[in-house]
Motif scaffolding. Structure first.
Motif, PDB file in Angstrom:
ATOM      1  N   LYS A   1     -35.586  -8.327 -38.912  1.00  0.00           N
ATOM      2  CA  LYS A   1     -35.680  -7.791 -37.557  1.00  0.00           C
ATOM      3  C   LYS A   1     -37.063  -7.208 -37.256  1.00  0.00           C
ATOM      4  O   LYS A   1     -37.413  -7.016 -36.096  1.00  0.00           O
ATOM      5  CB  LYS A   1     -34.599  -6.740 -37.327  1.00  0.00           C
ATOM      6  CG  LYS A   1     -33.196  -7.341 -37.267  1.00  0.00           C
ATOM      7  CD  LYS A   1     -32.138  -6.327 -36.910  1.00  0.00           C
ATOM      8  CE  LYS A   1     -30.775  -6.997 -36.777  1.00  0.00           C
ATOM      9  NZ  LYS A   1     -29.703  -6.059 -36.385  1.00  0.00           N
ATOM     10  N   GLY A   2     -37.831  -6.929 -38.324  1.00  0.00           N
ATOM     11  CA  GLY A   2     -39.178  -6.425 -38.109  1.00  0.00           C
ATOM     12  C   GLY A   2     -40.028  -7.403 -37.314  1.00  0.00           C
ATOM     13  O   GLY A   2     -40.803  -7.009 -36.438  1.00  0.00           O
ATOM     14  N   GLY A   3     -39.884  -8.689 -37.624  1.00  0.00           N
ATOM     15  CA  GLY A   3     -40.612  -9.707 -36.867  1.00  0.00           C
ATOM     16  C   GLY A   3     -40.156  -9.771 -35.425  1.00  0.00           C
ATOM     17  O   GLY A   3     -40.967  -9.985 -34.514  1.00  0.00           O
ATOM     18  N   GLY A   4     -38.859  -9.559 -35.193  1.00  0.00           N
ATOM     19  CA  GLY A   4     -38.326  -9.582 -33.836  1.00  0.00           C
ATOM     20  C   GLY A   4     -38.869  -8.442 -32.986  1.00  0.00           C
ATOM     21  O   GLY A   4     -39.075  -8.598 -31.783  1.00  0.00           O
TER      22      GLY A   4
ATOM     23  N   ARG B   1     -36.213   6.506 -29.515  1.00  0.00           N
ATOM     24  CA  ARG B   1     -36.382   7.841 -30.105  1.00  0.00           C
ATOM     25  C   ARG B   1     -35.069   8.613 -30.117  1.00  0.00           C
ATOM     26  O   ARG B   1     -34.724   9.273 -31.105  1.00  0.00           O
ATOM     27  CB  ARG B   1     -37.452   8.626 -29.335  1.00  0.00           C
ATOM     28  CG  ARG B   1     -38.873   8.165 -29.601  1.00  0.00           C
ATOM     29  CD  ARG B   1     -39.888   9.198 -29.119  1.00  0.00           C
ATOM     30  NE  ARG B   1     -39.816   9.419 -27.679  1.00  0.00           N
ATOM     31  CZ  ARG B   1     -40.497   8.729 -26.779  1.00  0.00           C
ATOM     32  NH1 ARG B   1     -41.310   7.744 -27.177  1.00  0.00           N
ATOM     33  NH2 ARG B   1     -40.407   9.001 -25.494  1.00  0.00           N
ATOM     34  N   TRP B   2     -34.297   8.556 -29.023  1.00  0.00           N
ATOM     35  CA  TRP B   2     -33.024   9.272 -28.966  1.00  0.00           C
ATOM     36  C   TRP B   2     -32.012   8.682 -29.950  1.00  0.00           C
ATOM     37  O   TRP B   2     -31.283   9.416 -30.626  1.00  0.00           O
ATOM     38  CB  TRP B   2     -32.461   9.244 -27.548  1.00  0.00           C
ATOM     39  CG  TRP B   2     -33.027  10.328 -26.680  1.00  0.00           C
ATOM     40  CD1 TRP B   2     -34.025  10.212 -25.756  1.00  0.00           C
ATOM     41  CD2 TRP B   2     -32.646  11.710 -26.678  1.00  0.00           C
ATOM     42  NE1 TRP B   2     -34.292  11.426 -25.170  1.00  0.00           N
ATOM     43  CE2 TRP B   2     -33.449  12.369 -25.702  1.00  0.00           C
ATOM     44  CE3 TRP B   2     -31.697  12.448 -27.373  1.00  0.00           C
ATOM     45  CZ2 TRP B   2     -33.337  13.729 -25.437  1.00  0.00           C
ATOM     46  CZ3 TRP B   2     -31.586  13.813 -27.097  1.00  0.00           C
ATOM     47  CH2 TRP B   2     -32.400  14.440 -26.147  1.00  0.00           C
ATOM     48  N   LEU B   3     -31.959   7.352 -30.033  1.00  0.00           N
ATOM     49  CA  LEU B   3     -31.056   6.719 -30.996  1.00  0.00           C
ATOM     50  C   LEU B   3     -31.434   7.097 -32.427  1.00  0.00           C
ATOM     51  O   LEU B   3     -30.581   7.468 -33.240  1.00  0.00           O
ATOM     52  CB  LEU B   3     -31.092   5.202 -30.837  1.00  0.00           C
ATOM     53  CG  LEU B   3     -30.319   4.581 -29.674  1.00  0.00           C
ATOM     54  CD1 LEU B   3     -30.637   3.092 -29.583  1.00  0.00           C
ATOM     55  CD2 LEU B   3     -28.818   4.785 -29.834  1.00  0.00           C
ATOM     56  N   SER B   4     -32.726   6.990 -32.734  1.00  0.00           N
ATOM     57  CA  SER B   4     -33.200   7.273 -34.092  1.00  0.00           C
ATOM     58  C   SER B   4     -33.017   8.735 -34.469  1.00  0.00           C
ATOM     59  O   SER B   4     -32.765   9.055 -35.638  1.00  0.00           O
ATOM     60  CB  SER B   4     -34.686   6.891 -34.221  1.00  0.00           C
ATOM     61  OG  SER B   4     -34.872   5.519 -33.967  1.00  0.00           O
TER      62      SER B   4
ATOM     63  N   ALA C   1     -35.453  -2.772 -32.126  1.00  0.00           N
ATOM     64  CA  ALA C   1     -36.475  -1.803 -32.534  1.00  0.00           C
ATOM     65  C   ALA C   1     -35.847  -0.596 -33.221  1.00  0.00           C
ATOM     66  O   ALA C   1     -36.410  -0.043 -34.176  1.00  0.00           O
ATOM     67  CB  ALA C   1     -37.282  -1.359 -31.313  1.00  0.00           C
ATOM     68  N   HIS C   2     -34.670  -0.181 -32.762  1.00  0.00           N
ATOM     69  CA  HIS C   2     -33.973   0.936 -33.391  1.00  0.00           C
ATOM     70  C   HIS C   2     -33.390   0.535 -34.740  1.00  0.00           C
ATOM     71  O   HIS C   2     -33.343   1.343 -35.677  1.00  0.00           O
ATOM     72  CB  HIS C   2     -32.852   1.440 -32.472  1.00  0.00           C
ATOM     73  CG  HIS C   2     -31.823   2.259 -33.181  1.00  0.00           C
ATOM     74  ND1 HIS C   2     -30.526   1.816 -33.388  1.00  0.00           N
ATOM     75  CD2 HIS C   2     -31.898   3.482 -33.757  1.00  0.00           C
ATOM     76  CE1 HIS C   2     -29.861   2.741 -34.053  1.00  0.00           C
ATOM     77  NE2 HIS C   2     -30.651   3.752 -34.284  1.00  0.00           N
ATOM     78  N   ALA C   3     -32.944  -0.709 -34.857  1.00  0.00           N
ATOM     79  CA  ALA C   3     -32.283  -1.162 -36.090  1.00  0.00           C
ATOM     80  C   ALA C   3     -33.234  -1.193 -37.280  1.00  0.00           C
ATOM     81  O   ALA C   3     -32.802  -1.000 -38.420  1.00  0.00           O
ATOM     82  CB  ALA C   3     -31.674  -2.550 -35.873  1.00  0.00           C
ATOM     83  N   VAL C   4     -34.515  -1.448 -37.034  1.00  0.00           N
ATOM     84  CA  VAL C   4     -35.465  -1.583 -38.151  1.00  0.00           C
ATOM     85  C   VAL C   4     -35.595  -0.291 -38.955  1.00  0.00           C
ATOM     86  O   VAL C   4     -35.389  -0.302 -40.178  1.00  0.00           O
ATOM     87  CB  VAL C   4     -36.840  -2.077 -37.650  1.00  0.00           C
ATOM     88  CG1 VAL C   4     -37.870  -2.020 -38.776  1.00  0.00           C
ATOM     89  CG2 VAL C   4     -36.721  -3.504 -37.128  1.00  0.00           C
ATOM     90  N   PRO C   5     -35.936   0.858 -38.349  1.00  0.00           N
ATOM     91  CA  PRO C   5     -36.017   2.077 -39.174  1.00  0.00           C
ATOM     92  C   PRO C   5     -34.679   2.487 -39.777  1.00  0.00           C
ATOM     93  O   PRO C   5     -34.633   2.979 -40.907  1.00  0.00           O
ATOM     94  CB  PRO C   5     -36.532   3.138 -38.190  1.00  0.00           C
ATOM     95  CG  PRO C   5     -36.233   2.608 -36.842  1.00  0.00           C
ATOM     96  CD  PRO C   5     -36.325   1.124 -36.952  1.00  0.00           C
ATOM     97  N   LEU C   6     -33.590   2.262 -39.044  1.00  0.00           N
ATOM     98  CA  LEU C   6     -32.273   2.634 -39.558  1.00  0.00           C
ATOM     99  C   LEU C   6     -31.919   1.823 -40.798  1.00  0.00           C
ATOM    100  O   LEU C   6     -31.529   2.382 -41.828  1.00  0.00           O
ATOM    101  CB  LEU C   6     -31.207   2.444 -38.473  1.00  0.00           C
ATOM    102  CG  LEU C   6     -29.743   2.586 -38.918  1.00  0.00           C
ATOM    103  CD1 LEU C   6     -29.498   3.941 -39.563  1.00  0.00           C
ATOM    104  CD2 LEU C   6     -28.814   2.382 -37.730  1.00  0.00           C
TER     105      LEU C   6
END
Length: 259
Positions: A53-56, A72-75, A192-197
């Motif tokens: 997903k990083g590439g996405g 930011r709020w999700l993370s 974008a939220h899924a990558v750090p999570l």
């Protein structure tokens, strides 16, 4: 067996590129079918998701399809929830049988929720976007921000335990919270939220010894070209036929894991 893993990665990558459905809801059950330990399947799939997903994210960022405020709020909810869940697992240190049973049941529930999210996505969209004037009179902020934070907390726990939820469930939740934002922007925001999570959760599972690095490399070898191919064919396969079929499969697998 290496070739089988590469083919599995190719198939899942293709479907994700074609439909936008999260890879975890497909890859983790496939790994269990291959006989991979449930904890190892979840841990490996989390890092697999973070990398693919990083590439996405780069693509969506260039297209302006990422709302950094929502991310930011999700993370703010999901990352601390993931860390607390991992800390609980580190402190508890359940035996292998108990750990596998916990993950198996949590995985089954996550698959059923994902299937429901896929099946009723269109109906939910129609319902939330029905009164455009009323929504415009109450712009995003306040309570909606806290609801976004709470959604992040739920996703953080669910994704850490099962590797599932960041895709289909997370995106549908955003559709309900932000019905006036274009679909492409919500999808890009959730990716974008899924990558750090998934990265935080995956590294935490690595600390627990739940990563098969050789398996991870084989999956990526298939999934990266699969995502590229599926993305280029998006829209050419009837969505009305594909999504119900995938949802039915996930529902059956989830029910089997729970019961």
């Amino acid at each position: 067996m290496d070739f089988a893993y590469i083919v599995a990665g190719l198939a899942v990558g293709f479907i994700v590129g074609l439909t936008g459905i999260g890879g975890g809801s497909l890859m983790t059950p496939i790994l269990l079918w291959f006989g991979i330990n449930p904890a190892t399947a979840v841990g490996t799939d989390l890092l697999y998701a973070a990398i693919t997903k990083g590439g996405g994210v780069l693509v969506h960022q260039r297209a302006g399809n990422v709302d950094s405020r929502i991310v930011r709020w999700l993370s703010a909810g999901s990352v601390p929830a993931a860390l607390l869940t991992l800390a609980g697992l580190h402190i508890w240190r359940p035996d292998t049988g108990t750990m596998n049973e916990l993950i198996r049941h949590a995985l089954g529930i996550a698959l059923i929720l994902t299937a429901l999210a896929i099946l009723f996505k269109a109906r939910l969209l129609k319902w939330t976007r029905g009164d455009q004037a009323a929504l415009k009179a109450h712009p995003s902020g306040g309570l909606r921000d806290w609801n976004t934070l709470a959604t992040g907390v739920l996703l953080g726990v669910l994704v850490t335990l099962t590797s599932i939820g960041a895709g289909a469930i997370g995106t549908v939740a955003l559709f309900l919270l932000y019905p006036l934002i274009p679909t492409a922007r919500l999808v890009g925001t959730e990716i974008a939220h899924a990558v750090p999570l998934t990265l935080v959760a995956g590294l935490g599972h690595a600390g627990l010894g739940h990563i098969d690095w050789h398996l991870l490399l084989n999956l990526l070898a298939g999934s990266l070209p699969g995502i590229w191919l599926g993305s280029h064919m998006a829209g050419k396969v009837p969505d009305g036929a594909l999504r119900p079929a995938l949802a039915s499969m996930l529902m059956l697998v989830g029910a089997k894991l729970v019961w």
